[in-house]
Design a protein around this motif. Structure first.
Motif, PDB file in Angstrom:
ATOM      1  N   LEU A   1      27.370  98.135 -10.285  1.00  0.00           N
ATOM      2  CA  LEU A   1      26.220  99.036 -10.380  1.00  0.00           C
ATOM      3  C   LEU A   1      24.919  98.298 -10.088  1.00  0.00           C
TER       4      LEU A   1
ATOM      5  N   MET B   1      24.458  97.977  -6.450  1.00  0.00           N
ATOM      6  CA  MET B   1      24.072  99.265  -5.861  1.00  0.00           C
ATOM      7  C   MET B   1      22.684  99.723  -6.301  1.00  0.00           C
ATOM      8  N   GLY B   2      22.068  98.978  -7.210  1.00  0.00           N
ATOM      9  CA  GLY B   2      20.770  99.420  -7.731  1.00  0.00           C
ATOM     10  C   GLY B   2      20.891 100.697  -8.533  1.00  0.00           C
ATOM     11  N   LEU B   3      22.031 100.873  -9.196  1.00  0.00           N
ATOM     12  CA  LEU B   3      22.262 102.115  -9.937  1.00  0.00           C
ATOM     13  C   LEU B   3      22.034 101.968 -11.437  1.00  0.00           C
ATOM     14  N   LEU B   4      21.595 100.784 -11.866  1.00  0.00           N
ATOM     15  CA  LEU B   4      21.222 100.645 -13.277  1.00  0.00           C
ATOM     16  C   LEU B   4      19.756 101.033 -13.368  1.00  0.00           C
ATOM     17  N   GLU B   5      19.485 102.144 -14.026  1.00  0.00           N
ATOM     18  CA  GLU B   5      18.112 102.633 -14.079  1.00  0.00           C
ATOM     19  C   GLU B   5      17.271 101.679 -14.916  1.00  0.00           C
TER      20      GLU B   5
ATOM     21  N   GLU C   1      17.431 102.084 -18.503  1.00  0.00           N
ATOM     22  CA  GLU C   1      18.772 101.953 -19.066  1.00  0.00           C
ATOM     23  C   GLU C   1      19.087 100.487 -19.337  1.00  0.00           C
TER      24      GLU C   1
ATOM     25  N   GLU D   1      12.269 101.723  -5.112  1.00  0.00           N
ATOM     26  CA  GLU D   1      13.317 102.747  -5.089  1.00  0.00           C
ATOM     27  C   GLU D   1      13.519 103.348  -3.694  1.00  0.00           C
TER      28      GLU D   1
ATOM     29  N   ARG E   1      17.049 103.058  -1.721  1.00  0.00           N
ATOM     30  CA  ARG E   1      17.764 104.257  -1.300  1.00  0.00           C
ATOM     31  C   ARG E   1      18.339 104.086   0.104  1.00  0.00           C
TER      32      ARG E   1
ATOM     33  N   ARG F   1      21.582 101.926  -0.337  1.00  0.00           N
ATOM     34  CA  ARG F   1      22.713 102.609  -0.971  1.00  0.00           C
ATOM     35  C   ARG F   1      23.441 103.512  -0.006  1.00  0.00           C
ATOM     36  N   GLY F   2      24.746 103.359   0.067  1.00  0.00           N
ATOM     37  CA  GLY F   2      25.539 104.225   0.925  1.00  0.00           C
ATOM     38  C   GLY F   2      25.468 103.804   2.378  1.00  0.00           C
TER      39      GLY F   2
ATOM     40  N   MET G   1      29.887 102.434  -2.756  1.00  0.00           N
ATOM     41  CA  MET G   1      30.696 102.186  -3.950  1.00  0.00           C
ATOM     42  C   MET G   1      31.644 103.350  -4.179  1.00  0.00           C
TER      43      MET G   1
ATOM     44  N   ARG H   1      25.978 110.129 -10.383  1.00  0.00           N
ATOM     45  CA  ARG H   1      25.868 108.726  -9.971  1.00  0.00           C
ATOM     46  C   ARG H   1      26.371 108.569  -8.531  1.00  0.00           C
TER      47      ARG H   1
ATOM     48  N   LYS I   1      23.801 109.707  -6.147  1.00  0.00           N
ATOM     49  CA  LYS I   1      22.753 108.695  -5.998  1.00  0.00           C
ATOM     50  C   LYS I   1      23.254 107.538  -5.133  1.00  0.00           C
ATOM     51  N   ALA I   2      24.527 107.210  -5.301  1.00  0.00           N
ATOM     52  CA  ALA I   2      25.104 106.093  -4.551  1.00  0.00           C
ATOM     53  C   ALA I   2      25.154 106.376  -3.048  1.00  0.00           C
ATOM     54  N   LYS I   3      25.095 107.653  -2.669  1.00  0.00           N
ATOM     55  CA  LYS I   3      25.069 107.995  -1.243  1.00  0.00           C
ATOM     56  C   LYS I   3      23.755 107.612  -0.608  1.00  0.00           C
ATOM     57  N   GLY I   4      22.717 107.441  -1.438  1.00  0.00           N
ATOM     58  CA  GLY I   4      21.400 107.145  -0.894  1.00  0.00           C
ATOM     59  C   GLY I   4      20.480 108.356  -0.936  1.00  0.00           C
ATOM     60  N   LEU I   5      20.837 109.365  -1.731  1.00  0.00           N
ATOM     61  CA  LEU I   5      19.947 110.520  -1.869  1.00  0.00           C
ATOM     62  C   LEU I   5      18.748 110.140  -2.731  1.00  0.00           C
ATOM     63  N   SER I   6      17.659 110.866  -2.546  1.00  0.00           N
ATOM     64  CA  SER I   6      16.481 110.599  -3.359  1.00  0.00           C
ATOM     65  C   SER I   6      16.671 111.235  -4.737  1.00  0.00           C
TER      66      SER I   6
END
Ligand SMILES: Nc1ncnc2c1ncn2[C@@H]1O[C@H](COP(=O)(O)OP(=O)(O)OP(=O)(O)O)[C@@H](O)[C@H]1O
Ligand code: SF4
Ligand SMILES: [Mg+2]
Lengths: 338, 312
Positions: free
Chosen positions: A57, A60-64, A67, A91, A95, A98-99, A104, B212, B215-220
């Protein structure tokens, strides 16, 4: 080490990464460092709660921000060739990573998809997030991805809703989605743990083929040491938020140097190594420590058969280079054969 | 799915019969006989008995109920005791007025509750403001909110007329200027309730894995919130819309009186004051039947937006 490996291109470099969850003060990652080269498969193994998912995470930069607090560095070579520092990245720039540069897939395929959109729409959304294509092209591409994932009736799957698909199908869809923008790195967080064994094998095979074809690097998070040994070029062993052993998979699994790695290997069930063969399952005594109140010294000492009082419970071992191109975090690795 | 919708629609009949019967019996039980109500407490027993006989109020309630329903289904609700016009004539011109502000208030409340609370912005504190406004809407009585709005927009700012009614034919702008404050007043409470219901669901949905993944796709943040969290959080609000219509009538009574609007709510108050039994009963029946129908409609919408049910 042969010349071939020496010239390999660095893709991801994690350096001194630490993460603390704010809600419960859990120090999920402590000073984690490793690198992943382009096209390389790296397995991340360890008991439940050791920080494997948190590592993924964080990449992926998914830890806010609210959080968890994150420190250290995660450097990624992007598709453009730019080297980006992902920790603290704004951010809107994160973005676009990510993806696109890193994707992930998650442990629970049953809840990974949005129940109210069709599978096709959700894959199309992932494609459109990073590629400026007309809608028809996006849909063609989504269909192509479903076909690659060996989904029996791709056109039907495209218009299906998640609840109409089995867990294995949903995970295939997730993989298709993750691959949609041809990421250079895939974080696969226990992608088959929730599936039954035959499906598991099929999906792992497909993932392996796709990985080789695309030359994509994979950080493969798993409980399954057998799978890690089969798939991975290198392995990272994680315990209580730290990397305790790292190195080429064959080296680490044939001769573990850190007592925890050895313990993990003894605690794993193996076919053909039944009691008669003397290969009994020996679980590691005790349990994972409370990450909000960690033991002093070597974090593993309360459970380690080789621990020496006055030493292991006092000094925090560093991750040192050891034989066979590996690194190990143990004060006594030279003296013991775990 | 059609079969399911059909089944739901069929349940309107038994539940409609039950609630209308309940209303009929309880109104009659509460007021005694309509004749007593009309003639007042100082009427002689003979006069009451005479009137009861005239109107058939001396027969068993069940007979009266069936007769009332039978006529009502043909559009005959009797005649007003006070104006002597037919009840239908009294109600029909006022019905669109109440429907307009009622529907507009519910739509506005639903829209505002779901959008305000879905805005995710690190800088602006939209969410706490949405919650604060919701608490104001729930705790302050309707007429206080109405008076506050009149004071602000009519007295202080002078932007809008304070009270009164302008039908559509007097011009769209003129009409909208007159309905805006009543609609805001009426929607305040529903905005509050819908917001609290929506926020609870929104927060639960946000923790689900597919968010999650989105978000992982890269959406805002905005795309994640409005495309994935909002549509998955709206179902409880739809259920609440169905359940709110009884309260909506209560709110309409107050709002229409406050703003002098010629709607059903005002008529209901007048009919109660004038002890006009046929009008009172007809409006009560319209309200309970609307509630039953709208609950069913909410159920059907629920079915349609949920692919899990829709496709089975
Ligand atoms: N959002 C969170 N808030 C607080 N603590 C968390 C959160 N997520 C994870 N943790 C804690 O952080 C630690 C590491 O969790 P993580 O999910 O990374 O482990 P893991 O190695 O992936 O385990 P598993 O094999 O069970 O998936 C655990 O102690 C966990 O309880
Ligand atoms: S440092 Fe000591 S306690 Fe830790 S693994 Fe090595 S021997 Fe065991
Ligand atoms: Mg995990």
């Amino acid at each position: 080490m042969n010349a071939d490996i020496a010239v390999q291109e660095k893709l991801l470099e994690v350096d001194g990464l630490s993460a603390t969850f704010r809600s419960n003060s859990v120090r999920a990652l402590r000073d984690v460092s490793f690198r992943i080269d382009a096209g390389e498969v790296v397995a991340l193994v360890g008991e439940s709660g050791s920080g494997k998912s948190t590592t993924g995470l964080a990449i992926m930069g998914l830890l806010e921000r609210g959080e968890a607090s994150l420190s250290g560095s995660i450097r990624l070579v992007r598709k453009s060739g730019e080297r980006a520092e992902l920790v603290g990245l704004a951010e809107n720039r994160m973005r676009s990573v990510r993806g696109n540069d890193v994707a992930m897939i998650f442990q629970e395929p049953m809840s990974s998809l949005d129940p109210i959109y069709s599978v096709g729409d959700q894959i199309a959304e992932a494609i459109a997030a990073h590629q400026d294509l007309p809608r028809a092209r996006v849909e063609d591409e989504a269909l192509r991805l479903l076909t690659i994932m060996a989904i029996p009736d791709p056109a039907k799957c495209f218009v299906s809703y998640p609840h109409q698909l089995s867990g294995g199908m949903r995970q295939r869809v997730m993989i298709a989605m993750a691959l949609s923008c041809r990421p250079r790195l895939l974080v696969a967080d226990e992608p088959t743990t929730a599936l039954d064994v035959t499906i598991q094998a099929q999906i792992i095979d497909q993932l392996g083929i796709l990985q080789r074809d695309a030359g994509m690097a994979v950080l493969f998070v798993t409980h399954d040491l057998g799978l890690a040994a089969d798939l991975a070029d290198r392995v990272l062993v994680m315990y209580a938020g730290q990397i305790v052993e790292a190195g080429p998979a064959d080296q680490v699994f044939s001769r573990p140097t850190m007592p925890y790695t050895a313990g993990l290997m003894r605690s794993r069930p193996r076919i053909g190594a039944g009691r008669a063969a003397g290969g009994q399952i020996q679980p590691i005594p005790g349990g994972v420590p409370d990450l909000a109140r960690l033991p002093t010294g070597c974090t593993f000492h309360p459970r380690c058969a080789h621990a020496v009082t006055g030493r292991c419970d006092v000094t925090l071992p560093a991750l040192e280079p050891a034989d066979g191109g590996r690194a190990v975090r143990c004060l006594r690795w030279r003296e013991i054969t775990p | 799915m059609l079969a399911l919708v059909g089944r739901r629609l069929l349940t309107v009949i038994p539940s409609g019969l039950i609630v209308t019967a309940l209303l009929f019996f309880s109104v009659n039980g509460l007021i005694g006989s309509p004749a007593e109500l009309m003639l007042g407490t100082d009427a002689t027993l003979e006069a009451i008995a005479e009137l009861n006989r005239q109107h058939g109020f001396d027969r068993p309630l069940i007979t009266q109920y069936l007769e009332w329903m039978g006529k009502a289904l043909t559009g005959d609700f009797g005649r007003s005791f006070t104006t002597h016009q037919t009840v239908a004539e009294a109600i029909l011109p006022r019905l669109p007025v109440t429907l307009e502000i009622g529907i507009a208030a519910i739509v506005l409340a639903t829209f505002a509750a779901t959008t305000f609370s879905s805005v995710t912005s690190a800088r602006v504190v939209v969410r706490p403001m949405a919650t604060g406004l919701a608490i104001v809407g729930i705790t302050l009585p309707n007429f206080i909110i109405g008076i506050g709005l009149i004071y602000l927009f009519s007295v202080e700012l002078g932007w809008l007329p304070s009270i009164g009614w302008a039908p559509w034919r007097t011009g769209i702008i003129n009409h909208l200027q007159h309905v805006l404050l009543p609609i805001l007043t009426l929607s305040a409470y529903f905005y509050g309730v819908f917001t609290l219901v929506y926020q609870a669901e929104y927060d639960a949905v946000r923790r689900r894995l597919f968010v999650r993944v989105a978000k992982a796709k890269g959406l805002s943040e905005r795309q994640v919130s409005f495309r994935h969290v909002l549509p998955n959080s709206i179902l409880p609000v739809i259920t609440y819309v169905g359940l709110s219509l009884g309260q909506l009538m209560g709110g309409a009574v107050v709002t229409e009186s406050l703003f002098s609007i010629p709607g059903i709510g005002g008529l209901l108050v007048d009919s109660i004051v004038a002890r006009d039994y046929p009008v009172m009963m007809a409006i009560g029946m319209i309200v309970v039947i609307t509630v039953v129908v709208m609950n069913t409609a909410a159920d059907i919408v629920y079915t349609i937006v949920n692919p899990q049910i829709r496709l089975d």
